[in-house]
Scaffold this motif. Structure first.
Motif, PDB file in Angstrom:
ATOM      1  N   MET A   1      17.503   2.756  12.528  1.00 56.18           N
ATOM      2  CA  MET A   1      16.576   3.792  12.139  1.00 56.18           C
ATOM      3  C   MET A   1      16.797   4.100  10.664  1.00 56.18           C
ATOM      4  O   MET A   1      17.918   4.137  10.194  1.00 56.18           O
ATOM      5  CB  MET A   1      16.772   5.047  12.975  1.00 56.18           C
ATOM      6  CG  MET A   1      15.808   6.141  12.580  1.00 56.18           C
ATOM      7  SD  MET A   1      15.771   7.588  13.633  1.00 56.18           S
ATOM      8  CE  MET A   1      17.392   8.224  13.469  1.00 56.18           C
ATOM      9  N   ILE A   2      15.703   4.341   9.969  1.00 51.11           N
ATOM     10  CA  ILE A   2      15.719   4.682   8.551  1.00 51.11           C
ATOM     11  C   ILE A   2      15.075   6.056   8.386  1.00 51.11           C
ATOM     12  O   ILE A   2      14.071   6.357   9.030  1.00 51.11           O
ATOM     13  CB  ILE A   2      14.931   3.652   7.731  1.00 51.11           C
ATOM     14  CG1 ILE A   2      15.603   2.285   7.828  1.00 51.11           C
ATOM     15  CG2 ILE A   2      14.795   4.082   6.287  1.00 51.11           C
ATOM     16  CD1 ILE A   2      14.791   1.166   7.228  1.00 51.11           C
ATOM     17  N   ILE A   3      15.661   6.877   7.534  1.00 50.78           N
ATOM     18  CA  ILE A   3      15.078   8.171   7.191  1.00 50.78           C
ATOM     19  C   ILE A   3      14.854   8.186   5.690  1.00 50.78           C
ATOM     20  O   ILE A   3      15.779   7.945   4.925  1.00 50.78           O
ATOM     21  CB  ILE A   3      15.989   9.335   7.606  1.00 50.78           C
ATOM     22  CG1 ILE A   3      16.218   9.312   9.108  1.00 50.78           C
ATOM     23  CG2 ILE A   3      15.387  10.667   7.153  1.00 50.78           C
ATOM     24  CD1 ILE A   3      17.223  10.323   9.606  1.00 50.78           C
ATOM     25  N   LYS A   4      13.604   8.433   5.289  1.00 55.27           N
ATOM     26  CA  LYS A   4      13.240   8.438   3.870  1.00 55.27           C
ATOM     27  C   LYS A   4      12.622   9.774   3.488  1.00 55.27           C
ATOM     28  O   LYS A   4      11.882  10.363   4.273  1.00 55.27           O
ATOM     29  CB  LYS A   4      12.211   7.351   3.564  1.00 55.27           C
ATOM     30  CG  LYS A   4      12.704   5.943   3.735  1.00 55.27           C
ATOM     31  CD  LYS A   4      11.603   4.970   3.357  1.00 55.27           C
ATOM     32  CE  LYS A   4      12.091   3.547   3.526  1.00 55.27           C
ATOM     33  NZ  LYS A   4      11.065   2.579   3.165  1.00 55.27           N
ATOM     34  N   ILE A   5      12.905  10.204   2.271  1.00 50.86           N
ATOM     35  CA  ILE A   5      12.235  11.393   1.770  1.00 50.86           C
ATOM     36  C   ILE A   5      10.788  11.024   1.461  1.00 50.86           C
ATOM     37  O   ILE A   5      10.506   9.927   0.973  1.00 50.86           O
ATOM     38  CB  ILE A   5      12.941  11.989   0.534  1.00 50.86           C
ATOM     39  CG1 ILE A   5      12.377  13.366   0.227  1.00 50.86           C
ATOM     40  CG2 ILE A   5      12.881  11.061  -0.653  1.00 50.86           C
ATOM     41  CD1 ILE A   5      13.256  14.228  -0.644  1.00 50.86           C
ATOM     42  N   VAL A   6       9.886  11.895   1.799  1.00 43.72           N
ATOM     43  CA  VAL A   6       8.460  11.640   1.610  1.00 43.72           C
ATOM     44  C   VAL A   6       8.103  11.882   0.143  1.00 43.72           C
ATOM     45  O   VAL A   6       8.387  12.945  -0.404  1.00 43.72           O
ATOM     46  CB  VAL A   6       7.626  12.540   2.543  1.00 43.72           C
ATOM     47  CG1 VAL A   6       6.152  12.425   2.247  1.00 43.72           C
ATOM     48  CG2 VAL A   6       7.925  12.176   3.990  1.00 43.72           C
ATOM     49  N   SER A  62      11.086   9.397   9.578  1.00 42.72           N
ATOM     50  CA  SER A  62      11.986   8.483  10.278  1.00 42.72           C
ATOM     51  C   SER A  62      11.190   7.283  10.756  1.00 42.72           C
ATOM     52  O   SER A  62      10.066   7.437  11.233  1.00 42.72           O
ATOM     53  CB  SER A  62      12.611   9.137  11.510  1.00 42.72           C
ATOM     54  OG  SER A  62      13.045  10.408  11.249  1.00 42.72           O
ATOM     55  N   ALA A  63      11.800   6.121  10.659  1.00 44.08           N
ATOM     56  CA  ALA A  63      11.143   4.898  11.125  1.00 44.08           C
ATOM     57  C   ALA A  63      12.148   4.019  11.862  1.00 44.08           C
ATOM     58  O   ALA A  63      13.344   4.028  11.554  1.00 44.08           O
ATOM     59  CB  ALA A  63      10.548   4.136   9.947  1.00 44.08           C
ATOM     60  N   HIS A  64      11.632   3.304  12.824  1.00 45.37           N
ATOM     61  CA  HIS A  64      12.418   2.321  13.567  1.00 45.37           C
ATOM     62  C   HIS A  64      11.608   1.034  13.568  1.00 45.37           C
ATOM     63  O   HIS A  64      10.437   1.030  13.956  1.00 45.37           O
ATOM     64  CB  HIS A  64      12.670   2.814  14.977  1.00 45.37           C
ATOM     65  CG  HIS A  64      13.448   1.865  15.831  1.00 45.37           C
ATOM     66  ND1 HIS A  64      14.427   1.031  15.333  1.00 45.37           N
ATOM     67  CD2 HIS A  64      13.409   1.620  17.154  1.00 45.37           C
ATOM     68  CE1 HIS A  64      14.940   0.324  16.309  1.00 45.37           C
ATOM     69  NE2 HIS A  64      14.327   0.656  17.425  1.00 45.37           N
ATOM     70  N   ASP A  65      12.216  -0.046  13.119  1.00 48.16           N
ATOM     71  CA  ASP A  65      11.508  -1.333  12.985  1.00 48.16           C
ATOM     72  C   ASP A  65      10.232  -1.158  12.162  1.00 48.16           C
ATOM     73  O   ASP A  65       9.165  -1.669  12.514  1.00 48.16           O
ATOM     74  CB  ASP A  65      11.184  -1.939  14.345  1.00 48.16           C
ATOM     75  CG  ASP A  65      12.424  -2.403  15.089  1.00 48.16           C
ATOM     76  OD1 ASP A  65      13.440  -2.706  14.424  1.00 48.16           O
ATOM     77  OD2 ASP A  65      12.377  -2.465  16.332  1.00 48.16           O
ATOM     78  N   ASN A  66      10.318  -0.407  11.082  1.00 47.72           N
ATOM     79  CA  ASN A  66       9.215  -0.136  10.147  1.00 47.72           C
ATOM     80  C   ASN A  66       8.052   0.649  10.750  1.00 47.72           C
ATOM     81  O   ASN A  66       6.986   0.734  10.159  1.00 47.72           O
ATOM     82  CB  ASN A  66       8.695  -1.425   9.507  1.00 47.72           C
ATOM     83  CG  ASN A  66       9.706  -2.022   8.567  1.00 47.72           C
ATOM     84  OD1 ASN A  66      10.394  -1.301   7.845  1.00 47.72           O
ATOM     85  ND2 ASN A  66       9.815  -3.336   8.567  1.00 47.72           N
ATOM     86  N   GLU A  67       8.237   1.243  11.933  1.00 45.10           N
ATOM     87  CA  GLU A  67       7.207   2.069  12.556  1.00 45.10           C
ATOM     88  C   GLU A  67       7.645   3.527  12.503  1.00 45.10           C
ATOM     89  O   GLU A  67       8.746   3.852  12.958  1.00 45.10           O
ATOM     90  CB  GLU A  67       6.979   1.656  14.012  1.00 45.10           C
ATOM     91  CG  GLU A  67       6.318   0.311  14.168  1.00 45.10           C
ATOM     92  CD  GLU A  67       4.912   0.279  13.603  1.00 45.10           C
ATOM     93  OE1 GLU A  67       4.169   1.268  13.757  1.00 45.10           O
ATOM     94  OE2 GLU A  67       4.560  -0.733  12.993  1.00 45.10           O
ATOM     95  N   PRO A  68       6.810   4.416  11.960  1.00 43.83           N
ATOM     96  CA  PRO A  68       7.166   5.837  11.941  1.00 43.83           C
ATOM     97  C   PRO A  68       7.362   6.378  13.356  1.00 43.83           C
ATOM     98  O   PRO A  68       6.547   6.123  14.240  1.00 43.83           O
ATOM     99  CB  PRO A  68       5.961   6.501  11.274  1.00 43.83           C
ATOM    100  CG  PRO A  68       5.287   5.414  10.511  1.00 43.83           C
ATOM    101  CD  PRO A  68       5.530   4.161  11.305  1.00 43.83           C
TER     102      PRO A  68
END
Length: 92
Positions: A1-6, A62-68
């Motif tokens: 899982m990836i968490i990015k600032i918007v 948050s995204a998992h496998d490039n899906e939000p």
């Protein structure tokens, strides 16, 4: 899982789309479609999210496998941290 600032309009649109999906799934049985649509427009729309970011709120996607799959927002006021939103798709 990836968490990015918007930081851009596409990410804001992804959050608004997630909000639509999550709110309809969870809240529609509780408060009905009309109230969900009202709440989405008032608090979870692209325009409102953009305004909040411009006024000092931080949004994270948050995204998992490039899906939000989820999002959250917070606001820092002096020494206080206000967690405004925290939503994750029920499948995750």
């Amino acid at each position: 899982m990836i968490i990015k600032i918007v930081s851009d309009k596409e990410q804001i649109k992804a959050i608004a789309a997630l909000a639509h999906k999550i709110w309809h799934e969870h809240y529609r049985p509780i408060i009905g479609t009309r109230q969900v649509e009202y709440m989405l427009k008032k608090f979870q729309s692209v325009e409102v999210i953009s305004e909040q970011i411009n006024s000092g709120y931080f949004y994270f996607l948050s995204a998992h496998d490039n899906e939000p799959i989820g999002y959250m927002s917070m606001h820092i006021n002096g020494k206080e941290l206000f967690l405004s939103k925290f939503y994750v798709e029920s499948s995750h």
